[in-house]
Design a protein around this motif. Structure first.
Motif, short mmCIF file in Angstrom:
data_model
loop_
_atom_site.label_atom_id
_atom_site.label_comp_id
_atom_site.label_asym_id
_atom_site.label_seq_id
_atom_site.Cartn_x
_atom_site.Cartn_y
_atom_site.Cartn_z
N THR A 1 0.74 -0.93 0.21
CA THR A 1 -0.02 0.24 0.09
C THR A 1 0.86 0.97 0.21
OG1 THR A 1 -1.21 -1.25 1.29
CG2 THR A 1 -2.07 0.85 0.90
N ARG A 2 0.34 2.58 -0.77
CA ARG A 2 1.37 3.36 -0.94
C ARG A 2 0.27 4.17 -0.60
NH1 ARG A 2 6.80 3.51 -3.89
NH2 ARG A 2 6.87 2.06 -4.71
N MET A 3 1.32 5.42 -0.32
CA MET A 3 0.67 6.95 0.32
C MET A 3 1.18 7.99 0.50
SD MET A 3 -1.70 5.21 3.47
CE MET A 3 -1.83 4.10 4.28
N LYS A 4 0.47 9.41 0.18
CA LYS A 4 1.47 10.48 0.05
C LYS A 4 0.93 11.70 0.53
CE LYS A 4 3.32 12.94 -4.00
NZ LYS A 4 3.38 13.27 -5.44
N ALA A 5 1.78 12.13 1.19
CA ALA A 5 1.29 13.25 1.62
C ALA A 5 1.72 15.20 0.81
CB ALA A 5 2.27 13.95 2.86
N GLN A 6 1.24 16.12 0.76
CA GLN A 6 1.39 16.98 0.24
C GLN A 6 2.13 17.28 0.26
OE1 GLN A 6 -2.03 20.06 1.55
NE2 GLN A 6 -3.61 18.71 -0.09
N ASP A 7 3.29 17.62 1.37
CA ASP A 7 4.88 18.05 1.24
C ASP A 7 5.99 16.60 0.40
OD1 ASP A 7 4.81 16.07 3.08
OD2 ASP A 7 4.93 17.70 4.27
N VAL B 1 6.34 13.55 1.14
CA VAL B 1 6.23 12.84 1.60
C VAL B 1 6.20 11.24 1.99
CG1 VAL B 1 6.59 11.80 4.53
CG2 VAL B 1 7.18 14.25 3.80
N GLY B 2 6.34 10.25 1.50
CA GLY B 2 5.66 9.47 1.05
C GLY B 2 6.06 7.84 2.57
N LEU B 3 4.67 7.71 2.42
CA LEU B 3 4.42 6.07 3.33
C LEU B 3 4.13 4.96 2.60
CD1 LEU B 3 3.48 4.84 6.33
CD2 LEU B 3 1.14 6.17 5.61
N ARG B 4 4.63 3.70 2.84
CA ARG B 4 4.50 2.81 1.88
C ARG B 4 4.30 2.01 3.28
NH1 ARG B 4 8.33 -0.50 -2.71
NH2 ARG B 4 9.84 -0.49 -1.09
N VAL B 5 3.41 0.41 3.49
CA VAL B 5 3.40 -0.88 4.11
C VAL B 5 3.58 -1.78 2.48
CG1 VAL B 5 2.14 -2.42 5.35
CG2 VAL B 5 1.79 0.44 5.21
N HIS B 6 4.84 -2.94 3.30
CA HIS B 6 5.01 -3.81 2.37
C HIS B 6 4.92 -5.22 2.93
CE1 HIS B 6 7.26 -4.75 -1.26
NE2 HIS B 6 7.02 -5.51 -1.61
N ARG B 7 4.97 -5.86 2.09
CA ARG B 7 4.68 -7.40 3.10
C ARG B 7 5.32 -8.36 2.01
NH1 ARG B 7 1.50 -12.76 1.81
NH2 ARG B 7 0.46 -11.09 0.52
#
Length: 211
Positions: free
Chosen positions: A42-48, A50-56
């Motif tokens: 799962t990939r997510m993103k903030a407006q600045d 900055v990325g967030l990723r959860v990987h299995r």
């Protein structure tokens, strides 16, 4: 009537099957939007940016939190990531993990970045929750890392599992980075200083090797 009932039952069964395939769960934290998701990532993103990723990832027999933590820090260190912090973490469903904070610079640039990864290991899987972006945002997002990791649910523990109840890894440190093809290697401090007998007089400034 019978046809509609069967169709509804198939929809419910399909939804249950799909939800059962995903071995982790997390809602977008405040300030993030989900940009892609499947059973492995799962990939997510903030407006600045900055990325967030959860990987299995699939785990293997004998794969403990300590083993994969050392593997992670070593591999990232060889790519130039410098470990600055290590501490325990906990998932929303009570699984123990370890958080690692790194500084790094994109090779060939002067762009400083931050990278935080929280590692969870169960009998069946390894999970990483990653935050990354420009270093100017490091303090703000690393302050939220434990809270964000605390919203992640991870699966894959067996009953009375020794893997899921294993100890925290020892304190780790980054190894020296590997040379990058096409980029000059950093100077060796032992050979860059001129011997005392050949140093230029104090009244004559020595040439600056790094203008």
């Amino acid at each position: 009537m019978f046809k509609n009932t069967c169709s509804f039952a198939l929809v419910i069964a399909g939804a249950a099957l799909l939800s059962g395939c995903k071995k982790y769960a997390i809602e977008p934290p405040t300030g993030f939007v989900e940009v892609s998701s499947n059973t492995f990532e799962t990939r997510m993103k903030a407006q600045d940016d900055v990325g967030l990723r959860v990987h299995r990832f699939e785990n293997v027999r004998g794969g403990t939190l300590g083993y994969w933590a050392a593997d992670l820090v070593t591999k990232l260190g060889k790519r130039g990531y410098v470990l600055t912090n290590q501490q325990p973490a906990r998932s929303k469903n009570g699984r123990e993990g370890t958080r690692f904070d790194f500084d790094y610079t994109i090779p060939g640039t002067d762009e400083p970045k931050f990278y935080t990864v929280v590692l969870f290991v169960t009998d069946a899987y390894k999970f990483t929750l990653e935050l990354a972006g420009d270093r100017e945002w490091a303090k703000a997002y690393q302050a939220r890392a434990d809270t964000i990791a605390g919203e992640l649910k991870v699966r894959g523990c067996k009953t009375a599992s020794k893997i899921c109840s294993g100890p925290q890894p020892p304190k780790l440190s980054s190894p020296p980075p590997d040379p990058i093809p096409g980029l000059p290697e950093p100077p060796d401090p032992a050979t860059t200083a001129a011997p005392a007998s050949t140093q230029a007089p104090a009244s004559t400034p020595a040439p600056n090797p790094n203008p």
